[in-house]
Design a protein around this motif. Structure first.
Motif, short mmCIF file in Angstrom:
data_model
loop_
_atom_site.label_atom_id
_atom_site.label_comp_id
_atom_site.label_asym_id
_atom_site.label_seq_id
_atom_site.Cartn_x
_atom_site.Cartn_y
_atom_site.Cartn_z
N VAL A 418 0.93 -1.00 0.04
CA VAL A 418 -0.23 -0.04 0.03
C VAL A 418 0.98 1.47 0.00
O VAL A 418 0.32 2.41 -0.37
N GLY A 419 2.14 1.12 0.33
CA GLY A 419 3.01 2.26 0.33
C GLY A 419 3.08 3.06 1.94
O GLY A 419 2.20 3.10 2.55
N ILE A 420 4.21 3.32 2.27
CA ILE A 420 4.60 3.87 3.84
C ILE A 420 4.01 5.30 3.81
O ILE A 420 3.29 5.52 4.75
N ALA A 421 3.95 5.80 2.76
CA ALA A 421 3.42 7.50 2.62
C ALA A 421 1.95 7.21 2.88
O ALA A 421 1.56 8.25 3.53
N ARG A 422 1.20 6.46 2.39
CA ARG A 422 -0.49 6.19 2.61
C ARG A 422 -0.65 5.95 4.09
O ARG A 422 -1.49 6.50 4.55
N VAL A 423 0.06 5.00 4.62
CA VAL A 423 -0.11 4.67 6.14
C VAL A 423 0.23 5.95 7.06
O VAL A 423 -0.43 6.09 7.79
N MET A 424 1.25 6.36 6.72
CA MET A 424 1.78 7.74 7.46
C MET A 424 0.76 8.84 7.38
O MET A 424 0.30 9.48 8.45
N THR A 425 -0.02 8.89 6.18
CA THR A 425 -1.07 9.93 6.13
C THR A 425 -2.22 9.50 6.85
O THR A 425 -2.86 10.33 7.64
N ALA A 426 -2.51 8.27 7.02
CA ALA A 426 -3.77 7.61 7.99
C ALA A 426 -3.32 7.96 9.47
O ALA A 426 -4.32 8.45 10.25
N LEU A 427 -2.23 7.48 9.80
CA LEU A 427 -1.67 7.79 11.20
C LEU A 427 -1.82 9.21 11.65
O LEU A 427 -2.29 9.51 12.77
N ARG A 428 -1.48 10.31 10.70
CA ARG A 428 -1.34 11.83 10.95
C ARG A 428 -2.92 12.05 11.01
O ARG A 428 -3.19 13.02 12.10
N SER A 429 -4.00 11.58 10.09
CA SER A 429 -5.17 11.82 10.16
C SER A 429 -5.90 11.51 11.56
O SER A 429 -6.73 12.11 11.95
N ALA A 430 -5.44 10.31 11.84
CA ALA A 430 -5.85 9.85 13.08
C ALA A 430 -5.65 10.48 14.27
O ALA A 430 -5.98 10.19 15.52
N GLY A 431 -4.46 11.33 14.21
CA GLY A 431 -3.87 11.85 15.35
C GLY A 431 -2.94 10.88 16.20
O GLY A 431 -2.54 11.41 17.43
N VAL A 432 -2.34 9.78 15.51
CA VAL A 432 -1.95 8.72 16.44
C VAL A 432 -0.45 9.37 16.57
O VAL A 432 0.32 9.10 17.47
N ALA A 433 0.02 9.72 15.49
CA ALA A 433 1.63 10.23 15.50
C ALA A 433 1.68 11.39 14.54
O ALA A 433 1.24 11.48 13.39
N ALA A 434 2.70 12.26 15.09
CA ALA A 434 3.15 13.35 14.20
C ALA A 434 3.82 12.98 12.67
O ALA A 434 3.56 13.51 11.88
N LEU A 435 4.65 11.88 13.00
CA LEU A 435 5.55 11.52 12.04
C LEU A 435 6.06 12.61 11.12
O LEU A 435 5.71 12.92 9.83
N THR A 436 6.90 13.29 11.69
CA THR A 436 7.41 14.47 10.99
C THR A 436 8.47 14.22 9.62
O THR A 436 8.89 15.21 9.39
N GLY A 437 8.97 13.07 9.78
CA GLY A 437 10.17 12.70 8.90
C GLY A 437 9.23 12.30 7.48
O GLY A 437 8.20 12.36 7.39
N THR A 438 10.04 11.60 6.62
CA THR A 438 9.63 11.19 5.45
C THR A 438 9.45 9.71 5.52
O THR A 438 10.01 8.86 6.37
N PRO A 439 8.85 8.90 4.39
CA PRO A 439 8.89 7.61 4.46
C PRO A 439 10.29 6.82 4.58
O PRO A 439 10.05 5.69 5.47
#
Length: 661
Positions: A418-439
């Motif tokens: 599915v791609g790391i970037a898409r999961v990072m977007t989901a985690l950010r949208s859910a407020g779970v993690a800021a994930l300030t870095g790149t994939p």
């Protein structure tokens, strides 16, 4: 020669004028400020009030002292012990009754003694009051001293000496968060200031000189020695008799903290941090979202669980319980006790292990997969991921089992698809993690908790599984009743949609399937409750962080258990340490009622699939019942089983088959 001398004299004269001009101007400006700009006595009005925090039923949680002078508990000078007032005047400002705000002789003497150390003493009580009114937290400098002096002169022109003393006695800092003699009397002796003995009153009067050095709890001998010197000073100046001083020195002192009730201290500090500064200063009653009865049950269970597993290296644990529909905090246990650790483990960032996997599978289902889609739980998933040497392989498995049993290689495989970037977007949208870095910063290790998260955010993020894909922000304040009768309501950010209702229900169904958990975790699990829960555990490498979160339509509970410094435990995993805490929290929150999960949406249909391939079953396929979004279940028949029922794995299974035992 004479002309040269006259020219030198003229140059020197103008140089002297130039040197003297700035201070002369400054002095005139200061005089004009004092004479022309009168001080408004209204500026002496007390501005702070204490905060009383209560739970959802109105039960008291904590009382937080006012910031600054407490306008609700202001004590008149006549109601304070006379010996304490005398002790302050004689030890802090012996010329108080004679000067007009600034003691010139004292200021010069203090400057001579203190300037070599970079300190500026010599403040009168009026100057100290001025500092209390304008304190900005900056270091004390000569310019600050001049500013205090000007304000002191203005104050003395506006109010009388007794009013200044009353202000000082109510505003001075007495250490340990106590402002004013009344608050100090309650804190250190558990009684009002009017009931203090002479020994107690003078002891408190010396604290403002050095609130840390004369802290009677931490440094009672030093405070008592200073008190005795002040008693001698009072005798020498005729304020008291020798017999009074002797009796005070002989009086036993029983000093300890008389703190007001402080239930759920981690929660109350978290709530205070949410209040805007003006609301905090105004004081009043904070109606919180906490359920104190539930809180106490969970506190006991956390302490018991840590004690049970301490022999295996477990140090601490924390639990948070949220109301699913409002995301309000019903219980927050930051550690086994406030004295054991003031760190709030529910709000500290740690590695969540496998607890992020539901977001990976949800992202895949959102893009067209289903619980019957095959994930490859094989070691050769990707060169980017290096699993522990003992990691077991399960070959091709359906998403349902892969998620519920928490197969690591399978999660990495799905993340790669599915791609790391898409999961990072989901985690950010859910407020779970800021994930300030790149994939690239996280890589495929994101599937096993490469990003640090907070337990409270993770628990709130799991809300998507039982709220049609929506997630709310955790909150602890319902409203605040101010002393003036006004009510403050905290802003409520709108919930965020992270996934579709159909995706969310399918992920919830996978996470709540007890049979899908058995292959990975066995029988008799903590999540085998009288009702189904959408649950997941996580264990970070080294077994230092264990997690568990479970969601129902009514309650979400999350737990962390592990070690502070990242030291390994003796093989403790999430199902051992954190999951039992979640189980207990859910049962306590249920109160004997059956919690539940949302009903199946209309757009989800039951389907029959091949248990091995996840495809539409052929005549000789083993069959399982599952669910899919209506019209999205692949219709292609199973190609893994032939007409005789023999199983033929695809080529991708070759490596796994070759190494399977």
């Amino acid at each position: 020669m004479a002309a040269r001398a006259r020219r030198a004299w003229r140059i020197g004269r103008w140089a002297l004028v130039a040197a003297l001009l700035p201070p002369v101007i400054a002095i005139h400006a200061a005089a004009i400020t004092v004479l022309v700009r009168p001080f408004d006595p209204a500026e002496l009005a007390a501005t702070g009030a204490p905060l009383a925090l209560v739970d959802v039923r109105g039960a008291p949680l904590a009382t937080i002292a006012a910031q600054g002078a407490d306008r609700l508990h202001w004590t008149r000078l006549a109601e304070l012990p006379a010996i304490a007032v005398s002790a302050v005047v004689e030890s802090e400002d012996e010329h108080f009754w004679r000067h007009r705000g600034v003691d010139g002789a004292g200021l010069v003497r203090a400057a001579w003694l203190d300037l070599r150390g970079g300190r500026f003493g010599g403040s009168t009580l009026t100057m100290q009051l001025a500092r209390m009114l304008i304190s900005d937290g900056k270091p004390r400098t000569l310019s600050a001293k001049l500013r205090e002096s000007l304000l002191a002169l203005r104050i003395e022109r506006a109010v009388d000496k007794r009013a200044i003393l009353e202000q000082w006695m109510n505003r001075a800092y007495f250490g340990n968060g106590a402002h004013g003699l009344e608050a100090a009397a309650q804190l250190y002796f558990g009684k009002p200031a009017a009931a203090l003995s002479d020994a107690e009153a003078v002891l408190l009067a010396v604290i403002p000189r050095a609130p840390t050095g004369y802290d009677p709890i931490a440094h009672l001998p030093a405070a008592r020695a200073r008190r005795d010197r002040v008693l001698a000073l009072l005798v020498a100046r005729g304020a008291i008799g020798e017999a009074t001083a002797r009796a005070a020195r002989a009086t036993e002192l029983a000093v300890w903290r008389h703190d007001p009730p402080d239930a759920a201290p981690h929660f109350t500090r978290w709530v205070l941090a949410q209040l805007p500064p003006d609301v905090r200063r105004a004081g009043g009653t904070v109606h919180t979202t906490l359920d104190l009865e539930l809180q106490r049950v969970v506190e006991r269970r956390v302490a018991d669980r840590v004690a049970e597993l301490r022999h295996r290296g477990l140090e601490q644990a924390g639990v948070v319980v949220l109301d699913t529909q409002t995301t309000e905090v019903r219980a927050m246990v930051g550690s086994t006790s406030w004295t054991a650790s003031q760190l709030n483990l529910t709000t500290r960032r740690r590695h969540p292990g496998s607890a992020l996997k539901p977001f990976i599978y949800a992202t895949a289902i959102e893009r067209g997969a289903s619980p019957s889609t095959i994930a490859w739980d094989t070691r050769d998933t990707s060169d980017d991921y290096f699993a522990p040497s003992g990691g077991a392989e399960h070959g091709p498995v359906r998403y349902r089992e892969a998620l519920a049993s928490s197969y690591n290689f399978a999660a990495v495989s799905v993340l790669e698809q599915v791609g790391i970037a898409r999961v990072m977007t989901a985690l950010r949208s859910a407020g779970v993690a800021a994930l300030t870095g790149t994939p690239r910063d996280y890589g495929l290790r994101l599937a096993l908790g490469a990003a640090k998260v907070r337990l409270i955010d993770l628990a709130a993020g799991y809300g998507f599984t039982v709220k049609d894909g929506r997630v709310g922000a955790p909150r602890g304040v319902a409203w605040v009743d101010r002393p003036d009768g006004a009510r403050w309501l905290p802003p409520r950010p709108p919930e965020r949609r992270v996934f579709s209702p159909e995706t969310s229900w399918l992920v919830m169904d996978m996470m709540s399937d007890p049979e899908a958990r058995r292959p990975g975790f066995g029988m008799e699990l903590p999540f085998d409750l009288p009702f189904r829960v959408a649950a997941k555990t996580g264990t970070a490498r080294g077994f230092a962080d264990t997690w568990a979160v479970a969601a129902t339509r009514e309650v979400i509970a999350g737990a962390w258990a592990g070690t502070f410094d990242g030291r390994s435990t003796q093989g403790i995993v999430g199902m051992d340490a954190a999951a039992p805490l979640v189980r207990d929290a859910l049962l306590a929150a249920a109160g004997g009622k059956r919690l539940g999960l949302p009903p199946r949406p209309d757009d989800i249909e039951p389907v029959e699939r091949c248990a091995t391939s996840g495809m539409a079953p052929g005549p000789r396929c083993p069959r399982v019942h599952d669910y899919a979004v209506r019209g999205r279940a692949p219709a292609a028949p199973c190609s893994w089983h032939d007409d005789a029922g023999r199983l033929h794995y695809p080529d991708r299974a070759g490596h796994w088959l070759a190494h399977r035992r």
